[in-house]
Design an enzyme around this catalytic site. Sequence first.
Site, mmCIF file in Angstrom:
data_model
loop_
_atom_site.group_PDB
_atom_site.id
_atom_site.type_symbol
_atom_site.label_atom_id
_atom_site.label_comp_id
_atom_site.label_asym_id
_atom_site.label_seq_id
_atom_site.Cartn_x
_atom_site.Cartn_y
_atom_site.Cartn_z
ATOM 1 N N HIS A 63 -7.412 29.703 -13.665
ATOM 2 C CA HIS A 63 -7.853 28.354 -13.280
ATOM 3 C C HIS A 63 -9.314 28.061 -12.967
ATOM 4 O O HIS A 63 -10.059 27.345 -13.405
ATOM 5 C CB HIS A 63 -6.845 27.979 -12.082
ATOM 6 C CG HIS A 63 -5.721 27.533 -12.398
ATOM 7 N ND1 HIS A 63 -5.282 26.705 -13.418
ATOM 8 C CD2 HIS A 63 -4.597 27.916 -11.709
ATOM 9 C CE1 HIS A 63 -3.882 26.702 -13.231
ATOM 10 N NE2 HIS A 63 -3.393 27.406 -12.418
ATOM 11 N N GLU A 92 -4.549 32.545 -11.073
ATOM 12 C CA GLU A 92 -5.466 31.848 -10.134
ATOM 13 C C GLU A 92 -7.241 31.866 -10.693
ATOM 14 O O GLU A 92 -7.697 30.987 -10.862
ATOM 15 C CB GLU A 92 -5.470 31.966 -8.739
ATOM 16 C CG GLU A 92 -3.916 31.889 -8.305
ATOM 17 C CD GLU A 92 -3.356 30.617 -8.744
ATOM 18 O OE1 GLU A 92 -4.293 29.475 -8.728
ATOM 19 O OE2 GLU A 92 -2.203 30.361 -8.825
ATOM 20 N N GLY A 146 0.848 -1.139 0.028
ATOM 21 C CA GLY A 146 -0.071 0.009 -0.003
ATOM 22 C C GLY A 146 0.846 1.356 0.028
ATOM 23 O O GLY A 146 1.977 1.243 0.427
ATOM 24 N N PRO A 147 0.109 2.287 -0.203
ATOM 25 C CA PRO A 147 1.027 3.502 -0.519
ATOM 26 C C PRO A 147 1.468 4.197 1.059
ATOM 27 O O PRO A 147 0.883 3.662 2.122
ATOM 28 C CB PRO A 147 0.129 4.677 -0.957
ATOM 29 C CG PRO A 147 -1.371 4.033 -0.972
ATOM 30 C CD PRO A 147 -0.888 2.561 -0.838
ATOM 31 N N PRO A 148 2.562 4.909 1.086
ATOM 32 C CA PRO A 148 3.100 5.290 2.086
ATOM 33 C C PRO A 148 2.106 6.091 3.115
ATOM 34 O O PRO A 148 1.059 6.700 2.555
ATOM 35 C CB PRO A 148 4.346 6.297 1.911
ATOM 36 C CG PRO A 148 4.355 5.934 0.572
ATOM 37 C CD PRO A 148 3.117 5.558 -0.087
ATOM 38 N N ASP A 155 1.695 23.235 -13.283
ATOM 39 C CA ASP A 155 0.368 23.065 -13.840
ATOM 40 C C ASP A 155 0.658 22.278 -15.202
ATOM 41 O O ASP A 155 -0.085 21.297 -15.716
ATOM 42 C CB ASP A 155 -0.060 24.608 -14.344
ATOM 43 C CG ASP A 155 -0.774 25.107 -13.067
ATOM 44 O OD1 ASP A 155 -0.957 24.449 -12.256
ATOM 45 O OD2 ASP A 155 -0.757 26.412 -13.320
ATOM 46 N N GLY A 169 -0.470 3.020 7.050
ATOM 47 C CA GLY A 169 -0.626 2.288 8.430
ATOM 48 C C GLY A 169 -0.088 0.822 8.593
ATOM 49 O O GLY A 169 -0.897 0.079 9.052
ATOM 50 N N LYS A 170 0.580 0.507 7.487
ATOM 51 C CA LYS A 170 1.271 -0.803 7.340
ATOM 52 C C LYS A 170 2.285 -1.375 8.718
ATOM 53 O O LYS A 170 1.670 -2.304 9.229
ATOM 54 C CB LYS A 170 2.064 -1.067 6.051
ATOM 55 C CG LYS A 170 1.325 -0.699 4.824
ATOM 56 C CD LYS A 170 2.202 -0.919 3.696
ATOM 57 C CE LYS A 170 3.228 0.245 3.484
ATOM 58 N NZ LYS A 170 3.006 1.405 3.024
ATOM 59 N N THR A 171 2.797 -0.339 9.216
ATOM 60 C CA THR A 171 3.369 -0.712 10.474
ATOM 61 C C THR A 171 2.518 -0.867 11.359
ATOM 62 O O THR A 171 2.689 -1.822 12.438
ATOM 63 C CB THR A 171 4.699 0.569 10.616
ATOM 64 O OG1 THR A 171 5.354 0.502 9.527
ATOM 65 C CG2 THR A 171 5.426 -0.044 11.936
HETATM 66 C C1 NHX Z 1 9.335 30.565 -10.012
HETATM 67 N N1 NHX Z 1 7.272 29.762 -8.406
HETATM 68 O O1 NHX Z 1 9.511 29.438 -10.009
HETATM 69 C C2 NHX Z 1 8.560 30.933 -8.832
HETATM 70 C C3 NHX Z 1 9.277 31.389 -7.772
HETATM 71 C C4 NHX Z 1 2.219 30.842 -11.748
HETATM 72 C C5 NHX Z 1 1.116 32.333 -10.065
HETATM 73 N N2 NHX Z 1 9.311 31.141 -11.010
HETATM 74 O O2 NHX Z 1 0.099 26.967 -10.553
HETATM 75 O O3 NHX Z 1 3.381 29.324 -7.517
HETATM 76 O O4 NHX Z 1 6.505 29.298 -10.058
HETATM 77 O O5 NHX Z 1 -2.201 27.821 -9.827
HETATM 78 C C6 NHX Z 1 2.037 22.839 -5.302
HETATM 79 C C7 NHX Z 1 1.751 23.303 -6.553
HETATM 80 C C8 NHX Z 1 5.771 25.884 -6.372
HETATM 81 C C9 NHX Z 1 3.327 23.466 -5.142
HETATM 82 C C10 NHX Z 1 2.422 24.164 -7.612
HETATM 83 C C11 NHX Z 1 5.201 24.752 -5.690
HETATM 84 C C12 NHX Z 1 4.493 25.451 -8.048
HETATM 85 C C13 NHX Z 1 1.181 27.606 -8.767
HETATM 86 C C14 NHX Z 1 6.268 27.085 -8.714
HETATM 87 C C15 NHX Z 1 1.493 30.054 -9.432
HETATM 88 N N3 NHX Z 1 -0.984 27.705 -9.214
HETATM 89 N N4 NHX Z 1 4.488 28.230 -9.244
HETATM 90 C C16 NHX Z 1 0.057 27.226 -9.659
HETATM 91 C C17 NHX Z 1 3.355 28.684 -8.650
HETATM 92 C C18 NHX Z 1 6.612 29.254 -9.192
HETATM 93 C C19 NHX Z 1 5.427 25.902 -7.483
HETATM 94 C C20 NHX Z 1 3.974 24.392 -5.895
HETATM 95 C C21 NHX Z 1 3.533 24.646 -6.978
HETATM 96 C C22 NHX Z 1 2.068 31.090 -10.048
HETATM 97 C C23 NHX Z 1 2.103 28.658 -9.484
HETATM 98 C C24 NHX Z 1 5.660 28.329 -8.486
HETATM 99 ZN ZN ZN Z 2 -1.560 27.323 -11.851
#
Ligand code: NHX
Ligand code: ZN
Length: 622
Positions: free
Chosen positions: A440, A437, A214-216, A513, A219-221
């Site tokens: 999206h 955002e 199962g995935p991490p 994304d 609760g396997k342990t």
């Molecule tokens: C960079 N950070 O690398 C800068 C510092 C595009 C408004 N130039 O798509 O924050 O680009 O909808 C989980 C999911 C970091 C954790 C996505 C950690 C993406 C996130 C890189 C928004 N929201 N990108 C997004 C974003 C970035 C990153 C994450 C993550 C942005 C985008 C981070």
């Molecule tokens: Zn995004």
Amino acid sequence: MDPQPSRRSTADPSRRRFLPSWWIVIPALVGVAALGLWALLQDPAQELRYGVFKKKLAARAVRSVKVGPTELRGELAAADPKGRPVKFRVSRVGMETDPELAKLLDQNVPEGAYEAASGPSAAETILLPAALMGGVLGVLLYALKRSGGMGSALAFSKSRHRVYQKDERRLSFEDVAGNPEAVGELREVVEFLRTPEKFHAIGGRIPKGVLLVGPPGTGKTLLAKAVAGEAGVPFFSLSGSDFVEMFVGVGAARVRSLFAQAEAKAPCLVFIDELDALGKARGSGGPGNHDERDQTLNQLLVQMDGFDANRGIIVIAATNRPETLDAALVRPGRFDRQVVIDRPDLVGREDILKVHARRVSLDDGINLRQIAAMTSGFVGADLANLVNEAALLAARKGKPRVSHAEFEEGVERVIAGPEKRQRVIRADERLRIAYHEAGHALVARSLPGTDPVHKVSILGRGNGALGYTMYRPEDDRFLHTRAWLENTVCSLLGGTIAEEIVLGDVSDGCSSDLQRATQIARRMVAEFGMSPALGRVSYQNEGRSPFLPGGGSGDYAWSEQTAREIDLEVRRVLEQAQAATRQILNDRRAALEEITRVLTERDTIDATELQDVLDRHPYEKA
Ligand code: NHX
Ligand code: ZN
């Protein structure tokens, strides 16, 4: 934003040991000894070349000379700027054959200051190093003794498993929630451990090894401990990675030692966590110490074949990558029984929450079913984390009980880490994040069947995201239609395309994304047979774990021609999605602007506020 929480390892902190690892202690001791020796040998005398020394002799610049077995030492006539005598040494190499030297020494060194020393004293050559070595050995032995009475310095191969003591709190199946099927399958094992004689008399074949798959964090342990607890037998626990050591043979010796001790304590349960660390298919690729791992694995197989199951030893092993295991491990008589421990479903999550909620005081109005509903994809470890986060938040606010609001915030924290309000963001970037955002959210809300948007935020998160759109499915989803997949790709692309449409340029923030959109598109084409061009054909390799994030993607072995066709089809899917997304955002530009405005004003927008905006700007398809 990924609605799935990041998977945490199952590492059980109680297994972490306070004893230092030998592979740290020994090099450290050797290092200390070497340092001591170096300091001893270090001497302030400056090294002179023979030629320079002879010149100084001739210039009467040498005050005294002592002839040693390998070098000459002495002091120069002139003191250093601080008035201290300057010491020197000269290697004797080449001196023996120089007839001039004796004469120079006789003539230019003051009487009495020149002595031909006898050989080195016994103390210098033998006693000192011997004493040093003795000291090091003594420290080593002392440390070894302290670290769990290993008796001899050569006991490196002794197993460092942990045996659960009788006085430790015994876990029972009461403590294991969320997976009644797995518990059911393990009840038989408990029965056998309780009364091995009964099974022996009937003559049924007893399972020797049970593999928990199962995935991490599921609760396997915990489950293995509960089996031992229910049966009331000793529990030997060891992680597969503990077996794989620097020296060939050490791991194998550990396996032998573990089983020898288990046999002495039978009936008992031996638990091997991370079996994949040592049980990888022999000779399989990848870095690491192969001979060692293979030997260890062979030894494990030998031991499993060797012990008589009727004596009452059962080996339970856990892995989240069953497909990488050596085929020999899962053959009859070894780990021939597999119990799958999957992510908990809605009811399972509620039950797990109930177990953890025992430890905190909850508001009366709290509905754990509701919290279970908003934690789709969470495993037991995530839920434990959630309850803890919620309790901490309540404590910070000075509340006596944990209420629904803290759980809401806790879910976000577990998924994305704490909010980062303190980060200073340029005004133009803040606007770009808001458009991203909003893009999206708007695309997701414009397409039927996609997961509902729960919250949109342009406040950074601990996981590094600058902004995020949180989706929250009402129910666990086990199947995804083609429309769902396509629409989800569109909403993933919505962020970047909003930036492109409004600001005229895209940014590098889109990488995650784009990665997720591409992964979905690739699987649609290569695994789900959803591309008309390539047909209803699977281009997926077999034998991959269904638990790995992203399932079976990534490994396609076909003709280069097909590989290229897949690539082109993936691109076509993405391009089509982009066109559809661009259409939506252009059509609903006014809504996009309004969502962005709310976001820049208030940092976040929740589902109802979003609905208000959308009601004011209904979608009239152009
Ligand atoms: C960079 N950070 O690398 C800068 C510092 C595009 C408004 N130039 O798509 O924050 O680009 O909808 C989980 C999911 C970091 C954790 C996505 C950690 C993406 C996130 C890189 C928004 N929201 N990108 C997004 C974003 C970035 C990153 C994450 C993550 C942005 C985008 C981070
Ligand atoms: Zn995004």
